[in-house]
Scaffold this active site. Structure first.
Site, PDB file in Angstrom:
ATOM      1  N   LYS A  11       0.837  -1.216   0.000  1.00 10.48           N
ATOM      2  CA  LYS A  11       0.000   0.000   0.000  1.00 10.48           C
ATOM      3  C   LYS A  11       0.869   1.262   0.000  1.00 10.48           C
ATOM      4  O   LYS A  11       2.067   1.194   0.299  1.00 10.48           O
ATOM      5  CB  LYS A  11      -0.929  -0.028   1.213  1.00 10.48           C
ATOM      6  CG  LYS A  11      -0.193  -0.056   2.538  1.00 10.48           C
ATOM      7  CD  LYS A  11      -1.100  -0.511   3.666  1.00 10.48           C
ATOM      8  CE  LYS A  11      -0.347  -0.472   4.975  1.00 10.48           C
ATOM      9  NZ  LYS A  11      -1.102  -1.111   6.062  1.00 10.48           N
ATOM     10  N   ARG A  28     -10.377  -1.130  15.045  1.00  9.29           N
ATOM     11  CA  ARG A  28     -10.407  -0.258  13.872  1.00  9.29           C
ATOM     12  C   ARG A  28     -11.373  -0.938  12.905  1.00  9.29           C
ATOM     13  O   ARG A  28     -12.548  -0.638  12.910  1.00  9.29           O
ATOM     14  CB  ARG A  28      -8.984  -0.100  13.325  1.00  9.29           C
ATOM     15  CG  ARG A  28      -8.779   1.110  12.470  1.00  9.29           C
ATOM     16  CD  ARG A  28      -7.328   1.261  12.066  1.00  9.29           C
ATOM     17  NE  ARG A  28      -6.775   0.071  11.417  1.00  9.29           N
ATOM     18  CZ  ARG A  28      -5.533  -0.055  10.974  1.00  9.29           C
ATOM     19  NH1 ARG A  28      -4.682   0.941  11.126  1.00  9.29           N
ATOM     20  NH2 ARG A  28      -5.111  -1.152  10.387  1.00  9.29           N
ATOM     21  N   TYR A  76      14.982  30.582   8.138  1.00 12.96           N
ATOM     22  CA  TYR A  76      13.703  31.222   8.483  1.00 12.96           C
ATOM     23  C   TYR A  76      13.536  31.325   9.983  1.00 12.96           C
ATOM     24  O   TYR A  76      13.773  30.372  10.720  1.00 12.96           O
ATOM     25  CB  TYR A  76      12.541  30.414   7.913  1.00 12.96           C
ATOM     26  CG  TYR A  76      12.393  30.546   6.424  1.00 12.96           C
ATOM     27  CD1 TYR A  76      12.138  31.789   5.831  1.00 12.96           C
ATOM     28  CD2 TYR A  76      12.497  29.433   5.600  1.00 12.96           C
ATOM     29  CE1 TYR A  76      11.993  31.906   4.463  1.00 12.96           C
ATOM     30  CE2 TYR A  76      12.355  29.543   4.225  1.00 12.96           C
ATOM     31  CZ  TYR A  76      12.100  30.779   3.664  1.00 12.96           C
ATOM     32  OH  TYR A  76      11.972  30.900   2.313  1.00 12.96           O
ATOM     33  N   MET A 131      11.668  24.366   2.327  1.00 18.00           N
ATOM     34  CA  MET A 131      11.045  23.512   1.320  1.00 18.00           C
ATOM     35  C   MET A 131      12.092  22.798   0.462  1.00 18.00           C
ATOM     36  O   MET A 131      11.937  21.628   0.130  1.00 18.00           O
ATOM     37  CB  MET A 131      10.125  24.355   0.427  1.00 18.00           C
ATOM     38  CG  MET A 131       9.259  23.522  -0.493  1.00 18.00           C
ATOM     39  SD  MET A 131       8.261  24.531  -1.605  1.00 18.00           S
ATOM     40  CE  MET A 131       7.084  25.258  -0.470  1.00 18.00           C
TER      41      MET A 131
HETATM   42  C1  PLP Z   1      -0.197  -2.039   6.705  1.00 15.31           C
HETATM   43  C2  PLP Z   1      -0.733  -3.344   7.163  1.00 15.31           C
HETATM   44  C3  PLP Z   1       0.128  -4.454   7.319  1.00 15.31           C
HETATM   45  C4  PLP Z   1       1.628  -4.348   7.212  1.00 15.31           C
HETATM   46  O1  PLP Z   1       2.126  -3.774   8.394  1.00 15.31           O
HETATM   47  P1  PLP Z   1       3.705  -3.601   8.652  1.00 15.31           P
HETATM   48  O2  PLP Z   1       3.771  -3.090  10.036  1.00 15.31           O
HETATM   49  O3  PLP Z   1       4.178  -2.589   7.655  1.00 15.31           O
HETATM   50  O4  PLP Z   1       4.315  -4.927   8.438  1.00 15.31           O
HETATM   51  C5  PLP Z   1      -0.438  -5.668   7.638  1.00 15.31           C
HETATM   52  N1  PLP Z   1      -1.775  -5.788   7.805  1.00 15.31           N
HETATM   53  C6  PLP Z   1      -2.630  -4.741   7.681  1.00 15.31           C
HETATM   54  C7  PLP Z   1      -4.085  -4.956   7.890  1.00 15.31           C
HETATM   55  C8  PLP Z   1      -2.137  -3.494   7.362  1.00 15.31           C
HETATM   56  O5  PLP Z   1      -2.971  -2.456   7.258  1.00 15.31           O
END
Ligand code: PLP
Length: 359
Positions: A34, A129, A254, A302
């Protein structure tokens, strides 16, 4: 080389995947890609994870981008689908869906599909969650088994809240709650993220879901990737574009937030929050120039950062390469110094940074 580059070491990536397999030798690997593969480049990373058994992403768009990139492995949608109209897309592209609530289950039950979709029933064992309550398990499980739009094998999943902390027994409680809830059902089980894989061997089910560790970074409190035999995949680099002498008492950058306590030399480097470097990195956060560590001073701008290189130029030259994080400078340490977590730093690398894939 461009002014700011994210060098991605594909050999380190393959190495980390084999390390993951060594941690959980009995489990299949669902590589988590992701957020643009945690900022490393979705399709490129996926192409170099041929040894993974499946991919997992958060959104349908990410899964479609993998298919457009020619990737054919199964893809799991970690949040499932959001509209009934998504279901034909899932089916056409061999996407597997999480089912985490009543809305999704009802949509799946009432959809008019040509063939069934592979599902993962997500149980909330304490993260609070996504996921169904343990008390809802029997009913969801039965309905999924009876649902013509769901493949007969109902895979089962849960997610940990505190697995990065070995001193917290919540993970053991979550594992126990999961196994107790699913009781006699024998479909594929998947519990562990990276922290579960590294820290909680009893959580290695039929599948594991590594994200961060594939990129060579430690999910565990107070540890770095090399502590687990992992290799950093990303090296964020820039260059020295100016060297300045500033007199004692002069303010820099800055807000003149930093004043030179003694007359000193500054290296001005060509990276800033516009590239994803954290603006809140505190004074002294290390960078590596010509094999030596120096600390940043003044506000992160930046496009630029000022680095105190001391009472002489220390042989630092205009054009020298600077490592912001990478194999020589753990991103975990930079994150700590910026009051954040390595996940955020990696994801936040911006599109103007040039990506270079090595190996
Ligand atoms: C992002 C995620 C993972 C991976 O987690 P890491 O800590 O990066 O290994 C696994 N399961 C779910 C449901 C996630 O959202």
């Amino acid at each position: 080389m461009r002014l700011v580059a994210a060098e991605i070491d594909l050999e380190a990536l393959s190495f980390n995947l084999s390390r993951t397999k060594a941690f959980a030798p009995q489990s299949k690997i669902m590589a988590v890609l992701k957020a643009n593969a945690y900022g490393h480049g979705l399709v490129k990373i996926a192409q170099h994870l041929a040894e993974a058994d499946a991919f997992a992403v958060a959104r349908i768009d990410e899964a479609l981008a993998l298919r457009a990139g020619g990737l054919t492995k199964p893809i799991v949608l970690l949040e499932g689908f959001f509209h009934e109209a998504d279901l034909p897309i899932l089916l056409a592209n061999n996407f597997q869906t999480i089912i985490h609530d009543e809305t999704q289950l009802t949509a799946l039950e009432t959809a008019n599909l040509d063939a069934p979709i592979a599902t993962w029933l997500k149980v909330d064992t304490g993260m609070h969650r996504l996921g169904i309550e343990p008390s809802q398990f029997e009913s969801f499980y039965r309905r999924l088994k009876a649902c013509a739009n769901a493949k007969p094998n109902v895979n089962l999943m849960t997610h940990f809240a505190c697995a990065d902390d070995l001193a917290n027994d919540k993970t053991t409680k979550q594992i126990d709650a999961f196994l107790h809830t699913i009781n006699s059902q024998h479909e594929a089980l998947c519990l562990a993220n990276s922290a579960g894989i590294i820290g909680w061997p009893s959580s290695h089910g039929d599948w594991v879901r590594p994200g961060l560790m594939l990129y060579g970074v430690s999910p565990m409190v107070g540890q770095i990737g090399s502590d687990h035999g992992l290799k950093a995949v990303m090296r964020l680099t820039t260059k020295v574009i100016a060297i300045r002498k500033v007199a004692k008492g002069e303010g820099v950058g800055y807000g003149s937030r930093w004043q030179a306590k003694e007359t000193t030399y500054l290296a001005v480097i060509a990276v800033g929050y516009g590239d994803g470097y954290p603006r809140h990195a505190k004074e002294g956060t290390p960078v590596m120039i010509a094999g030596k560590r120096f600390g940043i001073v003044g506000s992160v701008s930046m496009d630029m950062i000022t680095v105190d290189i001391g009472d002489n130029t220390n042989n630092v030259k205009i054009g020298d390469a600077v490592e912001m994080w990478g194999p020589n400078l753990p991103v975990e340490e930079i994150a700590e110094s910026a009051g954040t977590i390595p996940y955020e730093l990696l994801c936040n690398v911006t599109p103007r940074v040039s990506y270079e894939y090595l190996g």
